[in-house]
Design a protein around this motif. Structure first.
Motif: not given
Lengths: 381, 381, 381, 381
Positions: D317-320
């Protein structure tokens, strides 16, 4: 909410402690904990066991690379003697005969413990009721002491009586009290120290034992730990709860304690003044022991504990064999003549544990930076 | 698990108490509670308020037709003086000027309370920190005392010191102690009683106050309440927690307490014997005060509390005005000269509350029949 | 540590609540509490009692002149019907015959309660197990809601199912959810509202009852309430504890709940983004319901509860008379057909109670100014 | 009062558990505990770690010669992988670079944990928030399960959904449920089992993950555990508290749960009958899941949990990144595709822990003989 729990039998594999609720990012120096463990083991009048063991803590969780993680700090103190006890104490199958105990020692948990838990071997009781458990409480307190030192909170103690030898007056000078560790009875008045040692020596010679009194001072405690709003939130009550739970403690006083009970009100209460320059309140006396209305008032917290003599005597007391019900002499396990200096170290660590709990409750916060900020905001009001 | 919580301000509408965790089907006689409330209000040396109020309990829930329901027992003690205070104390809008207090009284929660809660009116503190709260603790204890009486557990107390007047020796004869209520200072030694009254009279004359010491005895406690297995389960620790939380208490001792700390071990510990006929253990002394290893041992539980003198003096102490920061004389609210007899009644009720909690934990059970059966099974082992 | 305790029987003199551990100096508007009490009493499908009672709170302690004192907030909700019940419910002597109940109603505490507490009258159980107790929980939550509003924390709810009528999709727009109070079934989708009302009407006609589902949304919750460090500190666990304790609730979900259990991981988890301008993290979805790892993550907290139908039916179920043991029809007390709208209000108040407890733990502090300062420091990191 | 506390990091030296408040003289078979630990490690869809570790418990205190001592039972589960992690995880000095993690994984404690505890390394969070902690809860529950088995209380579970594959109807036959361990997805319906395995296989292939639902059944629970008298004493609430605290659980239902919310009252509630011969009450349905009014009613306790899919995906997943604030792909730690079978074993053990706590509270007592006697007295009323 800080929770401290201990586990472990005196001759089991190890003692275990968990401190739950510590905030994150505080430095923990394990050798400092070991020093406090060593302080608990010293003292004139200790018996043989102190030679066998040099307690050392092994941290199992909650500290990584010297910093607290916020997660439960669990630790172990290995019982070095366990190898000699394994066949009697291991968790699966044991020799239930050889080291069984059927003579209930007066002054101990033995008889009530055997009845409560339905045992026919006193060993099942004495293994846990033993004051060896206090090693864990010292380790836990020592860890919390390190955290509290970030907030200028320090704890000290000294022995003010052993047997019939008592200090003539209360000592309040913290610089004097700091010297207690250089005395083998933790007494800071030289001539009294000699008399205390003599008191212990004589008791030992006679197969007797002696108790005593110790004073705990906590410095740097900010105003307002504890509260008056509900009975179970009071700081004096919590200190008393924790200190009375130390093995052999039979009395706890805050400040002047029982002495204030027999002194006129006009002499007891600490008048309040205001320092214009530093913008803070102060008192010139501290008979209240730093607690009024169930809260810290900014003065040093002063608590005294009275410890009964160790009940295991070499001239044993009369008791009953729990199996035969016959009157017998109490058995003599390896024992100390006087454990007051050790107990004073335990008292220190238990007191700082309570202060830490209340401190962390008041400031909330989950990490060092946050708590430091809040603490500075508070003391600089 | 029994939970007791109190609420209410001293000049608010009423005091409130909740006892949570009471089992069902126990008889509660409200007039017996009122008698204990009256006992708290008596005593030579009380000030004016005791004339204003004759406290009476009003049960609001948890008791139906004289029997406990198992549900929370809540009750109210109306503050009869409230009508004169309504405009200053009601929950919506108040006159914040007329009865505001800015002089923090030494020996009270006043100053620390104001700092902790960020108040500019000491009244906000003193209303709750007041010892009036103990009326609720007496009522709660009195209800639990009635429940415990089904199990032959009784509690008594007497005053053993007021100011510098002390009993010469500890009293252990329960029949003597029962007479305490017939003395207006709750002292059971006639010549000492006279001296205590004189001590109070003199203090009053001088605008001073006196504290004192009281002893609590709980009889009929079965073996094994409390435990040695974890520090926070110990009976002596729990008693100490609860008793030290009573307003003005500065010291708590179990049995011989501090005296045992300065006595040789051979004289302190209670030897154990077995009674063949009644098939039970007994001791001929009770220096331990009925608690060994954090557990009741079947002897009477004996606890002593030291109470500091009331801090509100008619010859007032120096203090600071929290607004102006100027040095002033502490304000004089209507006050007692000596509250030790009253506090001894509070002590009784707090002690029986702790015993009840531990008793109910040991026997479990949710109703009278069940608990009675288990108790009989236990004491007849 | 916040503690909320309730007391009171359904037909007793009153209900009592205590909130212990509230900080000082927060404004409390009593009429706002009464409004929430009224919200609990509304709703299509309520029975007769709602007409009898218009609940109003009377604060007994802990609030002075509209501001919290830091001391326990106790309050009373009078049972207006008590005059008709006094002879059956008073604490001293009662008529035990006329309103006794011996038919244990299925789906209620009746039978297990009678066995547990050793009663021969079901009334002793139903008086306390009644959902009337939720009035106290609403009042307590409403007080805490007012405190939380100082920190931009708000709570809302709406009904998402009644009987077989369900909303087609989850609603996340808070502005929509705010409209729930204008619907008599607290449904914010117009056509579903009509169907829900029809569902209730039909059930009533048939002497049947219906349950339903409601969703609670808490906005403005800062990151990091709760914790992953110990199982009993987790925010989702605490919400679940409190919500499942509401009468008739049989299921609790966080965020997508059971739906997430049957959906692929790639569709369930909320991706994380960073807003450079506002310097904060955000997510574009909130399937987690604002809780990850037992902590609030800054998104809205979303919890759903499933409520079983009211068990008291006008077409009664079969049951047993506890005295005769004969099979009988369950008795019909005055009852509602559907209490879901009311329960959703209770759920709101219980949820905000949990959030308030965790909020106050995280920020510590004893008064408004202190907590506001800490909160601002935290959210502006 | 039973207290269970866990400690330990996922790659630390070991995990630690303490069970405090166990009564004495109960047999504990360590191999039975190891069997439950092994059950937690099985299951189709587990990743690599399960091969590394074969968890085994080492009891450190509280059990002697196979019997509980009444003292705290502490135990250790060694992390066999620790040797590879020592330089990164030890309590004194660590390499803070090599295994640091800065990408916060969605669906985990990572981001909120880092903010709450002020960390710059997600490792400090994930080590404790990891579901590896559940090994301790299994061990604790397994010990308590052995104690409960003396009272004919048993616990079972089975998996009722994995991903989109659900059982068609609720299974209530305990003999069927007992067979769950012979399925590698703990599914007792053969054709569904195959579909579930296929569901996991497909998810794995796609770098995705799946969650699911499991049902727990506790048999032999006596009437009256828990209570309606206070919200925090309710059995369903306590089960919900404990079960929702298990990592990844997002929903908890009692009995029919959410289904009962959408079903007519006349179909939901379990009618009550009386068996003249055996002198006990019974029901022919158990939609309530064995709990009415917050108390066990004598029927099997039935609880269902919904578990979200594991958030660590191989198609990340996308994250920071918490340091750079840049959008990145979530890191991929060694991970499972589906942990529902394992979680169902954890659920079993957590449920029996709650039941044991409530059982021991109801019966009180400190040792096996006492509790057995009281239990027999109770069930034979």
């Amino acid at each position: 909410m800080l929770r401290v729990m201990t586990a472990g039998e005196s001759h089991g594999k190890c003692l275990i402690g968990i401190i739950e609720g510590c905030p994150a990012n505080f430095e923990i120096n394990i050798e400092e904990v070991n020093k406090d463990l060593a302080r608990r083991q010293r003292g004139y009048g200790r018996g043989g066991r102190m030679q066998i063991e040099t307690d050392r803590i092994e941290i199992l969780s909650g500290v990584r690379g010297g910093l607290t993680l916020g997660s439960p700090i669990s630790f172990m103190i290995v019982n070095k003697d366990y190898e000699n006890w394994e066949q009697f104490m291991n968790p699966t199958e044991v020799d239930r005969v050889e080291r069984s105990v059927t003579k209930a020692r007066p002054g101990h948990a033995d008889l009530s413990g055997v009845i409560k838990y339905d045992f026919d071997d006193v060993r099942n009781v004495l293994e846990r009721s033993s004051a060896r458990e206090t090693a864990v409480r010292v380790a836990a307190g020592s860890i919390l002491k390190q955290i509290m030192s970030n907030f200028n909170i320090e704890v000290y103690s000294h022995v003010s009586a052993i047997g019939s030898v008592k200090l003539d007056e209360k000592v309040t000078d913290i610089n004097e009290i700091k010297k207690a560790d250089s005395s083998e009875v933790r007494c800071i008045i030289k001539d009294k120290e000699a008399l205390m040692i003599e008191e212990i020596r004589k008791a030992k010679e006679q197969g007797d034992s002696v108790g005593g009194i110790f004073d705990i001072h906590v410095t740097g405690v900010p105003v307002g730990l504890g509260s008056y709003v509900q009975w179970d939130r009071k700081l004096d009550a919590k200190l008393s709860y924790a200190l009375m739970s130390i093995q052999a403690i039979k009395g706890v006083e805050i400040g002047w304690g029982f002495e204030s009970a027999v002194t006129s009100g006009s002499l007891v209460h600490d008048e309040i003044y205001y320092d214009e320059q530093n913008k803070n309140y102060y008192r010139t006396t501290n008979n209240a022991g730093g607690i009024e209305g169930g809260m810290s008032n900014g003065e040093n917290i002063v608590v005294r504990c009275g410890m009964k003599p160790i009940p295991t005597l070499y001239q044993p007391l009369k008791t009953v064999d729990i199996i035969t019900k016959e009157t017998v002499s109490a058995s003599i396990e390896r024992s100390d003549t006087c454990a007051v200096p050790a107990a004073s170290v335990v008292g220190e660590m238990v007191a700082i544990t309570v202060i830490a709990e209340e401190f962390l409750k008041k400031f909330g916060g989950d990490n060092k930076r946050e708590i430091e900020k809040r603490w500075k905001d508070y003391i600089l009001i």
